[in-house]
Design a protein around this motif. Structure first.
Motif, PDB file in Angstrom:
ATOM      1  N   LEU A 237     -48.355  18.303 -27.404  1.00  0.00           N
ATOM      2  CA  LEU A 237     -48.735  18.851 -26.096  1.00  0.00           C
ATOM      3  C   LEU A 237     -47.778  18.354 -25.007  1.00  0.00           C
ATOM      4  O   LEU A 237     -47.288  19.128 -24.180  1.00  0.00           O
ATOM      5  N   ALA A 238     -47.506  17.037 -25.035  1.00  0.00           N
ATOM      6  CA  ALA A 238     -46.601  16.456 -24.039  1.00  0.00           C
ATOM      7  C   ALA A 238     -45.225  17.123 -24.111  1.00  0.00           C
ATOM      8  O   ALA A 238     -44.636  17.478 -23.075  1.00  0.00           O
ATOM      9  N   GLY A 239     -44.736  17.334 -25.333  1.00  0.00           N
ATOM     10  CA  GLY A 239     -43.418  17.953 -25.502  1.00  0.00           C
ATOM     11  C   GLY A 239     -43.385  19.391 -25.008  1.00  0.00           C
ATOM     12  O   GLY A 239     -42.375  19.865 -24.488  1.00  0.00           O
ATOM     13  N   ALA A 240     -44.506  20.090 -25.175  1.00  0.00           N
ATOM     14  CA  ALA A 240     -44.569  21.483 -24.715  1.00  0.00           C
ATOM     15  C   ALA A 240     -44.501  21.555 -23.187  1.00  0.00           C
ATOM     16  O   ALA A 240     -44.187  22.602 -22.628  1.00  0.00           O
ATOM     17  N   LEU A 241     -44.792  20.433 -22.525  1.00  0.00           N
ATOM     18  CA  LEU A 241     -44.743  20.386 -21.053  1.00  0.00           C
ATOM     19  C   LEU A 241     -43.525  19.597 -20.574  1.00  0.00           C
ATOM     20  O   LEU A 241     -43.443  19.192 -19.412  1.00  0.00           O
ATOM     21  N   ASP A 242     -42.560  19.397 -21.479  1.00  0.00           N
ATOM     22  CA  ASP A 242     -41.340  18.657 -21.145  1.00  0.00           C
ATOM     23  C   ASP A 242     -40.623  19.316 -19.961  1.00  0.00           C
ATOM     24  O   ASP A 242     -40.490  20.537 -19.902  1.00  0.00           O
ATOM     25  N   GLY A 243     -40.158  18.474 -19.034  1.00  0.00           N
ATOM     26  CA  GLY A 243     -39.373  18.989 -17.917  1.00  0.00           C
ATOM     27  C   GLY A 243     -40.186  19.712 -16.860  1.00  0.00           C
ATOM     28  O   GLY A 243     -39.629  20.376 -15.994  1.00  0.00           O
ATOM     29  N   GLN A 244     -41.504  19.583 -16.921  1.00  0.00           N
ATOM     30  CA  GLN A 244     -42.378  20.231 -15.937  1.00  0.00           C
ATOM     31  C   GLN A 244     -43.110  19.182 -15.116  1.00  0.00           C
ATOM     32  O   GLN A 244     -43.526  18.145 -15.638  1.00  0.00           O
ATOM     33  N   LYS A 245     -43.277  19.484 -13.847  1.00  0.00           N
ATOM     34  CA  LYS A 245     -44.250  18.742 -13.048  1.00  0.00           C
ATOM     35  C   LYS A 245     -45.617  19.149 -13.576  1.00  0.00           C
ATOM     36  O   LYS A 245     -45.849  20.338 -13.816  1.00  0.00           O
ATOM     37  N   VAL A 246     -46.498  18.178 -13.792  1.00  0.00           N
ATOM     38  CA  VAL A 246     -47.781  18.498 -14.428  1.00  0.00           C
ATOM     39  C   VAL A 246     -48.934  17.946 -13.580  1.00  0.00           C
ATOM     40  O   VAL A 246     -48.928  16.771 -13.198  1.00  0.00           O
ATOM     41  N   ARG A 247     -49.893  18.786 -13.306  1.00  0.00           N
ATOM     42  CA  ARG A 247     -51.143  18.313 -12.694  1.00  0.00           C
ATOM     43  C   ARG A 247     -52.104  17.974 -13.818  1.00  0.00           C
ATOM     44  O   ARG A 247     -52.397  18.819 -14.670  1.00  0.00           O
TER      45      ARG A 247
END
Ligand SMILES: [Zn+2]
Length: 283
Positions: A237-247
């Motif tokens: 899951l973390a990798g799928a959001l790589d390079g994104q600002k995440v709320r």
């Protein structure tokens, strides 16, 4: 945005009233958080929901993606055969993930199927999604298992899922199915180890801040001692959001049964160059 959101969820079969037969009341907060996640997933109108599960076939050195057009499963093993599910798989996404994984030298793909039947790690989230989405399903699914490979490799697979979704123009929601520690209570089914509650505390803190660099840095030995189930699921899951600002939102935590159940939700909010936590392999 190919990855439209993500969630960390647990998978206790007893959370289904058909299985729990009343015992589900002791984890009512988890149920409420799960219902909230499912309603929001429905509202996001995903093309495909990818669910990573520790209870699909698991190899030491290979990440299995379920192949085929569709799959079925039920909770017969847990005394509730009437709780049955049928989903269509996003085969194009499965193929593209396999191709990109190969190019990135990640051993992953649709080979090595042993049991096509859906596992409870996949079906517990499905139960809540079906309540929210109704039937027939408005989306396709994909089931991805875990492996004994490194934390970083699982994170990289997440990056590949994001890239594959982008190439195919899919709106993908990723559900990371995984329980926390199994050693939370002396009177629990697995007993107590100090690492148990410590792991749960750290994960809820880390995931509540989407501090994925810290998730990658947790010592494997410590996670093993804590009897975690979902660590590698959370890393995908973390990798799928790589390079994104995440709320990030930590929605609930319960440890009453001796197994930790955490629910968190993640919403990407655009590119963030400071959040590439693993270097891309040079071509
Ligand atoms: Zn599990």
């Amino acid at each position: 945005m190919p990855i439209i959101g993500g969630a960390m969820v647990p998978h206790p079969p007893l959370i289904l009233p058909g299985v729990g037969k009343g015992a589900e009341a002791q984890i009512a907060k988890t149920t409420a958080a799960f219902e909230q996640v499912a309603a929001r997933v429905h509202g996001l109108k995903p093309d495909t929901v990818v669910i990573t599960t520790p209870h699909s076939v698991m190899y030491q050195d290979y990440l299995h993606i379920s192949g085929g057009q569709s799959a079925r499963g039920d909770f017969r093993r847990f005394g509730a055969g009437q709780e049955a599910f049928h989903v269509a798989y996003d085969q194009a996404l499965a193929m593209r993930i396999g191709e990109l994984a190969q190019a990135a030298r990640i051993p992953a793909g649709i080979k090595g199927e042993r049991d096509p039947a859906l596992d409870h790690g996949f079906m517990v989230p499905l139960h809540f999604l079906r309540q929210a989405m109704g039937s027939p399903w408005p989306c396709q699914f994909l089931r991805i298992g875990l492996s004994g490979l490194s934390f970083e490799t699982h994170y990289r697979l997440g990056m590949v899922i994001k890239d594959a979704a982008g190439q195919l123009g899919r709106r993908v929601f990723l559900v990371a199915s995984g329980d926390l520690s199994h050693y939370g209570r002396a009177d629990g089914p697995y007993g107590f180890r100090p690492e148990g509650p410590e792991y749960d505390r750290r994960i809820m803190d880390i995931m509540g801040r989407a501090a994925f660099d810290e998730l990658l840095a947790l010592p494997e030995k410590f996670c093993e001692q804590a009897g975690e189930c979902g660590q590698r699921s959370f890393l995908i899951l973390a990798g799928a959001l790589d390079g994104q600002k995440v709320r990030a939102e930590a929605l609930s935590y319960e440890g009453v049964t001796g197994v930790g159940y955490g629910v968190s939700m993640f919403t990407p909010e655009g590119p963030d160059a400071t959040r590439h936590f693993v270097k891309r392999e040079e071509e």
